[in-house]
Write an enzyme that holds these catalytic residues in place. Structure first.
Site, PDB file in Angstrom:
ATOM      1  CB  SER A 270       9.457  -7.288 -50.551  1.00 32.61           C
ATOM      2  OG  SER A 270      10.860  -7.353 -50.683  1.00 32.61           O
ATOM      3  CE  LYS A 271      10.077  -0.745 -46.059  1.00 34.17           C
ATOM      4  NZ  LYS A 271       9.583   0.132 -44.998  1.00 34.17           N
ATOM      5  NE  ARG A 272      12.242  -6.901 -45.111  1.00 33.30           N
ATOM      6  CZ  ARG A 272      11.361  -7.886 -45.173  1.00 33.30           C
ATOM      7  NH1 ARG A 272      11.695  -9.050 -45.657  1.00 33.30           N
ATOM      8  NH2 ARG A 272      10.125  -7.692 -44.775  1.00 33.30           N
ATOM      9  CG  ASN A 273      15.167  -8.177 -53.585  1.00 37.90           C
ATOM     10  OD1 ASN A 273      15.946  -7.389 -54.149  1.00 37.90           O
ATOM     11  ND2 ASN A 273      15.006  -9.433 -53.958  1.00 37.90           N
TER      12      ASN A 273
END
Ligand code: GLU
Length: 517
Positions: A270-273
């Site tokens: 994911s982009k967040r992590n």
């Protein structure tokens, strides 16, 4: 179930445009596309933008660009139209409202007036609320009082509340006991205990549908034959199946695709992590980052086809046409798998190496231009053979050969010129002798240069990599570059000699410097 469809194949990619396209989204799109092409069916692009208050045209544009970059041209959808449009959900609100009301009228859904009602015992003020919770907890009382369900309101009660202007959502009446038994193409039968399911919201207060309602209605109206989507949707599949049954419509085949996990096998990428490779470098998650990093669509498509599906033999490299010939649902894995980014890097290098030089030049030109270089097409075509076997991504041309496209030359420092196990005096000598030979050369071609310089290694007692290294740094100003003699050939005799002289000057002045006390 069989992979051979019993009705015309119509599949869709249904992204919610919230920015660029996630690499997992591209993989889902790709599987749908391959399946459609395999069976001469239609690949539909449907934009699921009902979660957004406002339609963001830039997100849609970026998304379509990413699909087009990968060569996944849709047969129906935004820009191309089609017989079942509009293909943007925010333009279909009246349709969802109509079907939500149909469910209410037929006793399969209900108006819930309490969806946004604060339970009477919960104070509005945050501090007061905390205090109330503390007091209730001390008394061992439940923390909130759930508002009574509107599931069983009588028609009169509903009419009365509507007449009072109370707002409502429409909720689905999920069966409250028993099991929902559904078929997933990959998993076969999957059973869900209905008591674990909620009465999901189908239509929100603002008249927008939720995904649950919108996708079922659209998949029906657009005559979708197979719903191929990420397996994150599996938990809501019983609700979706119940919706199809409530409408009395023939269900498409649901195929829940495995998702991609971080390279360490933990968690969805994911982009967040952002995931990291084994060297600790961040691995891009959005398709646009791969485009910007100089990956080829051919390599990306080949790479993604291998994640969660396999070609059927040991081959990891194949064309899209070959994949289309073989693509089937039976070889889609159930299990999620780690994202093998190093395979993409490898494939990208392979595709670059086998590309027609003219084609490679065409792809490299915009990369160089974006980096601010002015590119002459004929000159670039001369450079292509020098980089083709050495670059792993289109962008690699910048550090390797960008200097060839620059007017201004940035000469190397003495430190850079002096190769391993050499000193300044030896390096100066190597340059001096090379200059003598090269100045006298009539033929300055790669082969002639090689032939003229090679004997020097022996007479100077140097290795190839020492001598050629000195010359490389002298004419390119950098340690990593296109090969030495080929580069000199391209630069020409006058420029090469001038740069060698400049390097010699640099070394001489470093030799003359007083030794620090
Ligand atoms: N809009 C949904 C998503 O982006 C689509 C899922 C589906 O393919 O039905 O996850």
């Amino acid at each position: 179930m069989t992979d051979r469809p019993s009705r015309p194949v119509r599949v869709r990619f249904a992204p919610s445009p919230t920015g660029s396209l996630h690499i997992g989204g591209l993989r889902t799109a790709l599987f749908n596309y391959l399946y459609a092409r395999r069976h001469g069916g239609s690949f539909i692009l449907r934009i699921e933008d009902t979660d957004q208050k406002r339609f963001d045209p830039t997100a849609l544009q970026t998304l379509m660009e990413a699909l087009q970059w990968a060569g996944l041209q849709w047969d129906e959808g935004p820009e191309v139209g089609g017989p079942y449009g509009p293909y943007v959900q925010s333009e279909r609100l009246a349709i969802y409202q109509q079907w939500a009301n149909w469910l209410v009228e037929n006793g399969k859904a209900y108006k819930d007036f309490n969806a946004n009602t604060r339970p009477a015992d919960v104070p509005f003020d945050k501090e007061a609320r905390k205090q109330a919770y503390r007091e209730k907890a001390a008394r061992n009382e439940p923390l909130t009082i759930t508002p009574p369900s509107c599931r069983d309101l009588t028609p009169d009660e509903v009419a009365e509340r509507e007449a009072r202007g109370e707002s409502y959502v429409i909720r689905f009446k999920m069966p409250q006991s028993g099991e929902t038994i559904v078929q997933d193409y990959i998993r076969g039968e999957v059973r869900f205990d209905n008591q674990t399911q909620q009465d999901a919201i189908l239509l929100k207060e603002d008249g927008y549908p939720t995904y649950h309602l919108a996708h079922v209605v659209d998949d029906y109206l657009m005559q979708i034959s197979h719903v191929m989507r990420a397996n994150e949707w599996l938990p809501s599949y019983p609700l979706h199946a119940q919706l199809w049954w409530a409408f009395g419509w023939e269900m498409p085949i649901y195929v829940h695709l495995p998702v991609m996990l971080n390279p360490n096998g933990k968690g969805k990428i994911s982009k967040r992590n952002p995931p990291k490779d084994k060297f600790g470098n961040i691995i891009p998650v959005m398709v646009h980052d791969y485009i910007a990093a100089g990956y080829l669509p051919e390599a990306m498509v080949n790479f993604l086809t291998n994640i969660g599906w396999n070609f059927g033999d040991e081959r990891e490299k194949f064309t899209q046409a070959e994949a289309i010939e073989r693509f089937d649902l039976d070889r889609i894995n159930e299990a999620n798998s780690a994202y093998p980014v190093e395979k993409l890097q490898w494939l990208n290098g392979e595709y670059i190496r086998e590309m027609e030089p003219l084609e490679l030049a065409k792809r490299l030109k915009p990369v160089l231009e974006k980096a601010g270089y002015e590119v002459n097409a004929d000159f670039l075509l001369k450079v292509v053979p020098l980089v083709q076997t050495r670059i792993k991504s289109l962008n690699d041309i910048i550090p390797m050969a960008g200097f060839l496209f620059r007017e201004e030359f940035i000469p190397a420092t003495a430190d850079l010129l002096i190769q391993k196990k050499m000193d300044a005096a030896q390096t100066a000598m190597a340059l001096q002798r090379s200059l003598e030979i090269l100045s006298a050369l009539k033929d300055f071609s790669t082969a002639a240069l090689q032939e003229a310089i090679q004997p020097l290694t022996e007479s100077l007692g140097l290795t190839n990599s020492q001598l050629f290294g000195v010359l490389r740094v002298a004419v390119t100003g950098q340690t990593i570059s296109t090969p030495t003699f080929e580069t000199m050939d391209i630069l020409g005799q006058a420029v090469s000699i001038a740069r060698l002289k400049q390097a010699l000057e640099t070394l001489r002045s470093s030799l003359e410097k007083p030794i620090p006390a």
